[in-house]
Design an enzyme around this catalytic site. Structure first.
Site, PDB file in Angstrom:
ATOM      1  N   ALA A  47     -36.876  28.841  63.957  1.00  0.00           N
ATOM      2  CA  ALA A  47     -37.542  27.894  63.058  1.00  0.00           C
ATOM      3  C   ALA A  47     -36.669  27.615  61.840  1.00  0.00           C
ATOM      4  CB  ALA A  47     -38.901  28.444  62.645  1.00  0.00           C
ATOM      5  N   GLU A 145     -33.793  36.086  69.520  1.00  0.00           N
ATOM      6  CA  GLU A 145     -35.009  36.786  69.074  1.00  0.00           C
ATOM      7  C   GLU A 145     -36.149  36.588  70.065  1.00  0.00           C
ATOM      8  OE1 GLU A 145     -34.561  37.110  64.261  1.00  0.00           O
ATOM      9  OE2 GLU A 145     -35.442  35.272  65.024  1.00  0.00           O
ATOM     10  N   THR A 224     -18.700  33.266  61.695  1.00  0.00           N
ATOM     11  CA  THR A 224     -18.902  32.998  60.271  1.00  0.00           C
ATOM     12  C   THR A 224     -18.542  34.258  59.488  1.00  0.00           C
ATOM     13  OG1 THR A 224     -21.251  33.554  60.461  1.00  0.00           O
ATOM     14  CG2 THR A 224     -20.673  31.238  60.648  1.00  0.00           C
ATOM     15  N   GLY A 226     -19.134  34.630  55.889  1.00  0.00           N
ATOM     16  CA  GLY A 226     -19.689  34.595  54.532  1.00  0.00           C
ATOM     17  C   GLY A 226     -18.809  33.795  53.606  1.00  0.00           C
ATOM     18  N   GLY A 261     -26.948  32.155  57.423  1.00  0.00           N
ATOM     19  CA  GLY A 261     -26.405  31.881  58.762  1.00  0.00           C
ATOM     20  C   GLY A 261     -27.237  30.821  59.476  1.00  0.00           C
ATOM     21  N   ASP A 262     -28.538  30.841  59.262  1.00  0.00           N
ATOM     22  CA  ASP A 262     -29.415  29.845  59.905  1.00  0.00           C
ATOM     23  C   ASP A 262     -29.208  28.462  59.272  1.00  0.00           C
ATOM     24  OD1 ASP A 262     -30.416  31.916  61.404  1.00  0.00           O
ATOM     25  OD2 ASP A 262     -32.046  32.323  60.001  1.00  0.00           O
TER      26      ASP A 262
HETATM   27  O1  RIB Z   1     -31.771  34.995  59.764  1.00  0.00           O
HETATM   28  C1  RIB Z   1     -32.811  35.325  58.888  1.00  0.00           C
HETATM   29  C2  RIB Z   1     -34.066  35.523  59.676  1.00  0.00           C
HETATM   30  O2  RIB Z   1     -33.927  36.647  60.502  1.00  0.00           O
HETATM   31  C3  RIB Z   1     -35.291  35.811  58.818  1.00  0.00           C
HETATM   32  O3  RIB Z   1     -35.986  34.654  58.479  1.00  0.00           O
HETATM   33  C4  RIB Z   1     -36.093  36.761  59.692  1.00  0.00           C
HETATM   34  O4  RIB Z   1     -37.311  36.236  60.091  1.00  0.00           O
HETATM   35  C5  RIB Z   1     -35.207  37.103  60.863  1.00  0.00           C
HETATM   36  O5  RIB Z   1     -35.557  36.402  61.986  1.00  0.00           O
END
Ligand code: RIB
Length: 307
Positions: A47, A145, A224, A226, A261-262
């Site tokens: 998400a 995940e 990546t 940082g 990272g997201d």
């Molecule tokens: O990458 C950060 C995310 O990792 C967090 O939002 C947490 O929910 C885990 O999934």
């Protein structure tokens, strides 16, 4: 009724509620620490990446599972607010929404424990159910995940550019995952675990790890690093590695690296979908810029910039 436009970025993955404790430093094993602030947030790598792409301006869709609980209902409303297509985000009876316990130190470092709950129910059937999205999207993004079998099906079913963010890292990542994704992206610690290199701290070490991941079957690899930016290479031109620098952020401005990272992956997917004529190097530079903005604000999605 207006027809929903095809998504540019499709994310198949996790949605988790984050419980974040801000603390002077990360606790040692067995230690109790006084933190100075607590915050809940919308998280989960899937998400997060979807919202990051949406905030950059992409039309996005998410395929994910939430619990039929208050957290799940709140999360669904939040995704709609972010203009994400949630046709295939399902709240499951008898399942709890995934949760993450996150500690963030004053230096901006974090550690995270996730209990995935409803995310464990994402399956290959969901790929079939979302067939139209898989057919129409330009870029697919997956992470680790949610169940690996479903991720493999998602990658096999997609014909556009697929990005696998292999996080959290698995020691024995199925080689098929590396082969199926157009772009395989990990951070330095995930790359270390996968390649069994003791540590990856420098650009030179990252180059070696990119080479090893290509040997293991990956097509294009991004690691990546940082504040050092990212290193990438591709199986088409073995032995040619590129380093993309990240914009400088003074250490005192780094407040929370959670989700950076997201932010990177979401921005990368957006740039690839929107500007297919540009080179990967330009996409990565744009993604580094977005990630470096996100570390300057607390929270995960709360810290993602809008284009
Ligand atoms: O990458 C950060 C995310 O990792 C967090 O939002 C947490 O929910 C885990 O999934």
């Amino acid at each position: 009724m207006a027809e929903t436009q095809a998504p540019e970025v499709l994310v198949f993955g996790s949605a988790i509620i984050d419980f974040i404790c801000y603390t002077p430093r990360l606790p040692k094993p067995g230690e109790t620490l006084h933190g100075h602030r607590f915050q809940t947030g919308y998280g989960g790598k899937g998400a997060n990446q979807c919202v990051a792409a949406a905030r950059q301006g992409s039309r996005t869709a998410l395929v994910a599972k939430l619990g039929a609980d208050t957290f799940g209902g709140d999360y669904l409303r939040q995704l709609i607010e972010e203009k994400v297509n949630v046709e295939h985000v399902q709240q499951l009876e008898g399942q709890t929404t995934g949760v993450a316990q996150i500690a963030v130190s004053d230096g901006g470092e974090n550690n995270i424990i996730i209990v995935v709950g409803a995310n464990s129910q994402l399956s290959s059937r969901d790929v079939t159910l979302a067939e139209v999205l898989f057919r129409e999207a330009k870029v697919l993004v997956c992470q680790l995940e949610t169940p690996v079998e479903a991720t493999l099906t998602a990658l096999k079913s997609f014909r556009g550019v697929s990005i696998l963010n292999a996080a959290p890292a698995m020691e024995n990542t199925p080689r098929e995952l590396l082969r199926l994704a157009s772009i395989f992206c990990v951070n330095e610690s995930e790359a270390g675990l996968m390649t069994q290199m003791a540590s990856i701290e420098t650009v030179e070490e990252a180059r070696t790890a990119v080479g090893q991941l290509i040997e293991m079957g990956a097509n294009t690899v991004i690691i990546t690093l940082g504040k050092l930016g990212a290193v990438f290479g591709s199986s088409d031109s073995k032995d040619v590695f590129h380093h993309v620098k990240a914009p400088h952020v003074p250490p005192e401005k780094v407040v929370d690296t959670t989700g950076a990272g997201d932010a990177f992956i979401g921005a990368l997917a957006h740039n690839i979908a929107r500007y297919p004529q540009n080179k990967l190097e330009a996409h990565i530079a744009a993604a580094c810029a977005v990630a470096s903005q996100s570390v300057q604000l607390p929270g995960t999605q709360a810290s993602f910039p809008r284009a």
